[in-house]
Design an enzyme around this catalytic site. Structure first.
Site, PDB file in Angstrom:
ATOM      1  N   ALA A   1       4.231  -1.256  -1.337  1.00 36.84           N
ATOM      2  CA  ALA A   1       4.317  -0.042  -2.038  1.00 36.84           C
ATOM      3  C   ALA A   1       5.667  -0.125  -2.312  1.00 36.84           C
ATOM      4  CB  ALA A   1       4.385   0.900  -1.123  1.00 36.84           C
TER       5      ALA A   1
ATOM      6  N   GLU B   1      -3.507  -3.180   2.026  1.00 37.39           N
ATOM      7  CA  GLU B   1      -4.300  -1.975   2.137  1.00 37.39           C
ATOM      8  C   GLU B   1      -5.116  -2.142   0.813  1.00 37.39           C
ATOM      9  OE1 GLU B   1      -0.625   0.269   3.387  1.00 37.39           O
ATOM     10  OE2 GLU B   1      -1.923   1.117   5.018  1.00 37.39           O
TER      11      GLU B   1
ATOM     12  N   GLU C   1       5.298  -3.596   7.075  1.00 36.63           N
ATOM     13  CA  GLU C   1       6.063  -2.333   7.105  1.00 36.63           C
ATOM     14  C   GLU C   1       7.117  -1.746   8.571  1.00 36.63           C
ATOM     15  OE1 GLU C   1       3.120  -2.940   6.088  1.00 36.63           O
ATOM     16  OE2 GLU C   1       2.007  -1.377   4.839  1.00 36.63           O
TER      17      GLU C   1
END
Ligand code: CO8
Length: 255
Positions: A62, A108, A128
């Site tokens: 992300a 993901e 993460e």
């Protein structure tokens, strides 16, 4: 679309993320475009397989720049869990063709696909934890289902990257291809899948998902029995069995 390229080769849809300046990191715009594309694919019954790929890097996660100052409620709105779920629950089979980095939200995205083929040079991970967060778009849920709890914890808690060979060894990806043969490998599987009965593929996929979600083994087995029997309502089942008896290739209608 600004960040996604979409093309069709016969019944196979191929979407490629195109945000090279940030190694294809997923920002809200990329995810909104993916949502729009999923609308199109759900409506277009002539697309029978979707390949999710990229150029150079699958996706480095992300977009960190977009997330730094998010509040809790903004993080909830930014999260792309719903889009990953839509991808995971598409009726048609999906294949992730992974090259370069597939990290965090990028991995993901690949985990939301049914099958994963990685280039020999790909690097994957859920880093993460190194940013003071954890996976939030299916990583903590889908990874242990694929590779088991111990290996999932290794990936998520240590946050280290693994190479394609290790990913194949632990079952994170289905197979590894030479870099120059990655898309060709994905196309070979996609073409094979596009020749199967769509009704059977759709039912097999949803039964696998429902079975994994079901904590009661007997209930899951009964669900499978129901779904199996339900296929005998379809023209595809009659065609598949008749073609076998008549020693010809079946022609499925998806009905
Ligand atoms: N977000 C934003 N920009 C990124 C990202 C990212 N995830 N990854 C790379 N970039 C940018 C870099 O900032 C750099 O930009 P610039 O040139 O303007 O400085 C450019 O891409 C190239 O990157 P590098 O210079 O760092 O390239 P390297 O080859 O040296 O390193 C790495 C490549 C190892 C991939 C490195 O870029 C890296 O570690 N990236 C971050 C990987 C990461 O931590 N990903 C996880 C992000 S968090 C996440 O995914 C949360 C998912 C939860 C989903 C829930 C809903 C949102």
């Amino acid at each position: 679309m600004e960040y996604l390229n979409f093309e069709r080769i016969n019944a196979i849809g191929i979407v490629k993320i195109n945000r090279p300046q940030a190694l294809n990191a997923l920002n809200r715009e990329v995810i909104d475009e993916l949502d729009g594309l999923l609308d199109l694919i759900e409506r277009d019954k002539t697309i029978s397989v979707l390949i999710v790929g990229s150029s150079n890097h699958f996706a480095a996660g992300a977009d960190i720049r977009s997330m730094i100052y998010l509040s809790e409620s903004e993080a909830r709105a930014f999260a792309f869990t719903a889009t990953m779920d839509r991808l995971s629950n598409l009726e048609i089979p999906t294949i992730a063709a992974i090259e370069g980095f597939a990290l965090g939200g990028g991995l993901e995205l690949a985990l939301a696909c049914d099958l994963r083929i990685a280039s020999k040079t790909a690097k994957m991970g859920l880093p993460e934890i190194n940013l003071g967060i954890m996976p939030g778009a299916g990583g903590t849920i889908r990874t242990p289902r694929l590779v088991g709890m111990a290996r999932a914890k290794e990936l998520i808690l240590l946050g280290e990257m693994i190479d394609a060979g290790r990913a194949e060894q632990i079952g994170l990806v289905n197979k590894v291809a030479e870099p120059e043969q990655l898309m060709e490998s994905a196309m070979i599987w996609a073409e094979k899948l596009s020749q199967k009965a769509p009704t059977a593929l759709k039912t097999a996929k949803s039964t696998i998902h429902a079975g994994l979600d079901c904590s009661d083994l007997h209930e899951a087995i009964m669900l499978e029995a129901d779904n199996w029997a339900g296929l005998f309502h379809t023209e595809d089942q009659k065609e598949g069995m008749m073609a076998f008896i008549e020693k010809r290739k079946p022609i499925y209608k998806g009905k």
